[in-house]
Scaffold this active site. Structure first.
Site, PDB file in Angstrom:
ATOM      1  N   GLY A  46       0.838  -1.191   0.000  1.00  0.00           N
ATOM      2  CA  GLY A  46       0.000   0.000   0.000  1.00  0.00           C
ATOM      3  C   GLY A  46       0.869   1.236   0.000  1.00  0.00           C
ATOM      4  N   GLY A  48       0.035   3.913   2.090  1.00  0.00           N
ATOM      5  CA  GLY A  48      -0.150   4.586   3.367  1.00  0.00           C
ATOM      6  C   GLY A  48      -0.783   3.612   4.348  1.00  0.00           C
ATOM      7  N   GLY A 109      -8.850   3.154  -2.842  1.00  0.00           N
ATOM      8  CA  GLY A 109      -9.195   1.940  -2.117  1.00  0.00           C
ATOM      9  C   GLY A 109      -8.569   2.000  -0.742  1.00  0.00           C
ATOM     10  N   GLU A 153      -5.517   8.777   5.374  1.00  0.00           N
ATOM     11  CA  GLU A 153      -4.929   8.218   6.609  1.00  0.00           C
ATOM     12  C   GLU A 153      -5.370   8.995   7.842  1.00  0.00           C
ATOM     13  OE1 GLU A 153      -3.873   5.391   6.182  1.00  0.00           O
ATOM     14  OE2 GLU A 153      -3.398   5.470   4.040  1.00  0.00           O
TER      15      GLU A 153
HETATM   16 ZN    ZN Z   1      -7.363   2.973   4.441  1.00  0.00          ZN
END
Ligand code: ZN
Length: 201
Positions: A46, A48, A109, A153
């Site tokens: 990912g 973050g 996402g 985030e």
């Molecule tokens: Zn997330």
């Protein structure tokens, strides 16, 4: 051993996380938390991760983007998103401020909502202030994709998921994203979000 990434439905993703006491940042336990977050983000992979995503209700996030992770995007899609490599950043107790009034809508996402993406409108530019992994003050003003990651985030730290902000009719199973990833958000709107409102010919 990397911690599993918790999935939507776990209440830790729905509670506001707690601020980190600055004296805690230098401890071995806190350094271990950072290492686990970075490891889990990279393994996923990912761009973050917020601490609640590994079940830890603290206000900590990590961000990192690489050429490899954006390899599927066309140069045009990359440019429109403002996507570019970002060296690893650890931000403790982040405070986010929107800069200017420009908004941008793209698919995003979440590692905690596995398998789906949807269109989400976010501010194009933000400034984030907080502490780095050594406990030193940090300020980062950024636009484009890193600004989107930061908003996503920091939302996690407030118990918010992108599904709370998405255009619900744009929800796509990840395998369908290749249809849309190099097309404009306007096209997606016309074919998914606005489809039911288009008059049949
Ligand atoms: Zn997330």
């Amino acid at each position: 051993m990397l911690p599993p990434i918790v999935q939507a439905g776990d209440p830790v993703l729905r509670r506001p996380a707690e601020a980190v006491a600055p004296e805690r940042i230098a401890t071995a336990a806190f350094r271990e938390l950072i290492d686990q977050m970075v490891g889990a983000m990279r393994a996923a992979p990912g761009v973050g991760l917020a601490a609640p995503q590994i079940g830890v209700p603290l206000r900590v996030l990590v961000v990192e983007d690489t050429e490899e992770r954006m390899a599927a995007l066309s140069p045009e899609a990359r440019a429109s998103r403002g996507r570019r490599p970002v060296a690893l950043k650890v931000i403790v107790n982040p405070e986010l401020e929107v800069v200017g009034g420009v908004r941008a809508t793209f698919f995003e996402g979440c590692l905690s909502v596995r398998g789906y993406v949807a269109l989400v409108e976010r501010a194009r530019e933000v400034v984030v202030r907080g502490l780095d992994r050594e406990g030193r003050p940090l300020a980062w003003q950024v636009e484009g994709w890193p600004a989107r990651i930061l908003q996503h985030e920091v939302d996690h730290l407030d118990g918010t998921l992108y599904v709370d902000r998405m255009h619900a009719r744009s929800l796509c199973q990840e395998g369908e994203l290749k249809r849309w990833s190099n097309r404009s958000p306007e096209d997606v709107f016309a074919e998914l979000v606005g489809a039911a409102t288009l008059r049949p010919r």
